[in-house]
Design a protein around this motif. Structure first.
Motif, PDB file in Angstrom:
ATOM      1  N   CYS A  74      -5.765  -2.288   6.001  1.00  0.00           N
ATOM      2  CA  CYS A  74      -6.036  -0.853   6.087  1.00  0.00           C
ATOM      3  C   CYS A  74      -6.747  -0.505   7.394  1.00  0.00           C
ATOM      4  O   CYS A  74      -6.468   0.539   7.995  1.00  0.00           O
ATOM      5  CB  CYS A  74      -6.847  -0.381   4.889  1.00  0.00           C
ATOM      6  SG  CYS A  74      -5.887  -0.317   3.356  1.00  0.00           S
ATOM      7  N   GLY A  79      -8.272   1.467   0.551  1.00  0.00           N
ATOM      8  CA  GLY A  79      -7.849   2.393   1.585  1.00  0.00           C
ATOM      9  C   GLY A  79      -9.004   3.110   2.238  1.00  0.00           C
ATOM     10  O   GLY A  79     -10.155   2.696   2.124  1.00  0.00           O
ATOM     11  N   PHE A 104       0.855  -1.181   0.000  1.00  0.00           N
ATOM     12  CA  PHE A 104       0.000   0.000   0.000  1.00  0.00           C
ATOM     13  C   PHE A 104       0.889   1.228   0.000  1.00  0.00           C
ATOM     14  O   PHE A 104       1.795   1.338   0.824  1.00  0.00           O
ATOM     15  CB  PHE A 104      -0.895  -0.004   1.243  1.00  0.00           C
ATOM     16  CG  PHE A 104      -1.742  -1.231   1.346  1.00  0.00           C
ATOM     17  CD1 PHE A 104      -3.055  -1.219   0.929  1.00  0.00           C
ATOM     18  CD2 PHE A 104      -1.207  -2.412   1.835  1.00  0.00           C
ATOM     19  CE1 PHE A 104      -3.828  -2.368   0.996  1.00  0.00           C
ATOM     20  CE2 PHE A 104      -1.973  -3.570   1.912  1.00  0.00           C
ATOM     21  CZ  PHE A 104      -3.286  -3.540   1.491  1.00  0.00           C
ATOM     22  N   VAL A 114      -2.323   0.171  -4.753  1.00  0.00           N
ATOM     23  CA  VAL A 114      -2.015  -1.178  -4.267  1.00  0.00           C
ATOM     24  C   VAL A 114      -1.254  -1.962  -5.332  1.00  0.00           C
ATOM     25  O   VAL A 114      -1.646  -1.994  -6.501  1.00  0.00           O
ATOM     26  CB  VAL A 114      -3.313  -1.934  -3.884  1.00  0.00           C
ATOM     27  CG1 VAL A 114      -3.023  -3.370  -3.502  1.00  0.00           C
ATOM     28  CG2 VAL A 114      -4.023  -1.224  -2.741  1.00  0.00           C
TER      29      VAL A 114
END
Length: 179
Positions: free
Chosen positions: A118, A81, A14, A68
Motif C-alpha cells: 500500500c 490501506g 487489494f 483484502v
C-alpha cells in the motif's frame, strides 16, 4: 468468483469493497480480540456505513482502507490501506495507513506485506509525499508493524477522539516519507 484487484502483493489482492464483504467484515469487527484497542465494537450497521465511506473515498480519491483477499483462495480477510484523517492534532489532516485482519490470519505477515504494498501504491502510483500511522500505546502489535515498515516515531499524544477512553487515549504517531 474472481474479484477485480486494484493491485496485488505476493499473497494479497487489494480492491474496492462489495456488498458481499459486509457480513464478513461485520464478523471481523465483532471479534473482541480484533477490537481490543478500539473504544467499541462496531455493529452491523456501523460496518455497512464504514464500507460505504470507504467506497466513496475510493471513488473520489483512488484509495481507501482496501478490502483484502488472499490470492491463493480469494478469501476476504479484512482491510489494509490508506485513509484520510481529519481529527484535530498537530499533524492532521493527514493520510494514515492502517489494517484490520481476521484473527485467524494474524501472525502470517499479512499486515506488514500488505502495508508495504500500500505504501508503494501511495508513493509511486498516487504520488503522495507522507503517510502516518497512529495507534494507542497499548497496541504493541500495530506498533511493531510500523517499525517493520521503517516508519519513524514522530509523536506520543493524547488522541482527541479517545478522551473518554483513558486506556486508549495515549497514542503514538509514526511517519514515512516518499524519498
Amino acid at each position: 468468483m474472481n474479484k477485480q484487484h486494484t493491485f496485488t502483493s505476493d499473497r494479497l489482492g487489494f480492491r474496492d469493497w462489495t456488498a458481499s464483504d459486509i457480513p464478513k467484515m461485520a464478523e471481523i469487527n465483532a471479534d473482541p480480540k480484533v477490537m481490543e484497542h478500539f473504544p467499541s465494537i462496531p455493529n452491523y450497521r456501523q460496518t455497512e456505513e464504514f464500507i460505504q465511506r470507504m467506497k466513496q473515498m475510493y471513488a473520489e480519491k483512488g484509495f481507501c482502507y482496501f478490502a483484502v483477499d488472499k490470492l491463493d483462495n480469494n478469501e476476504f480477510i479484512g482491510f489494509i490501506g490508506i485513509c484520510e484523517q481529519t481529527f484535530e492534532s498537530e499533524f492532521t489532516p493527514c493520510i494514515d495507513i492502517g489494517w484490520r485482519l481476521s484473527q485467524s490470519e494474524w501472525g502470517k505477515g499479512y499486515a506488514t506485506e500488505g502495508a508495504k504494498r500500500c505504501l508503494d501504491y501511495a508513493f509511486n502510483e498516487l504520488g503522495l509525499e507522507r503517510i502516518l500511522s497512529i495507534c494507542p500505546t497499548v497496541n504493541d502489535k500495530s506498533e511493531r508493524v510500523m517499525i517493520k515498515l521503517e516508519m519513524q516515531k514522530i509523536a506520543t499524544f493524547n488522541h482527541p477522539l479517545l478522551k473518554e477512553h483513558k486506556h486508549l487515549e495515549k497514542c503514538v504517531a509514526y511517519e514515512i516519507r516518499n524519498n
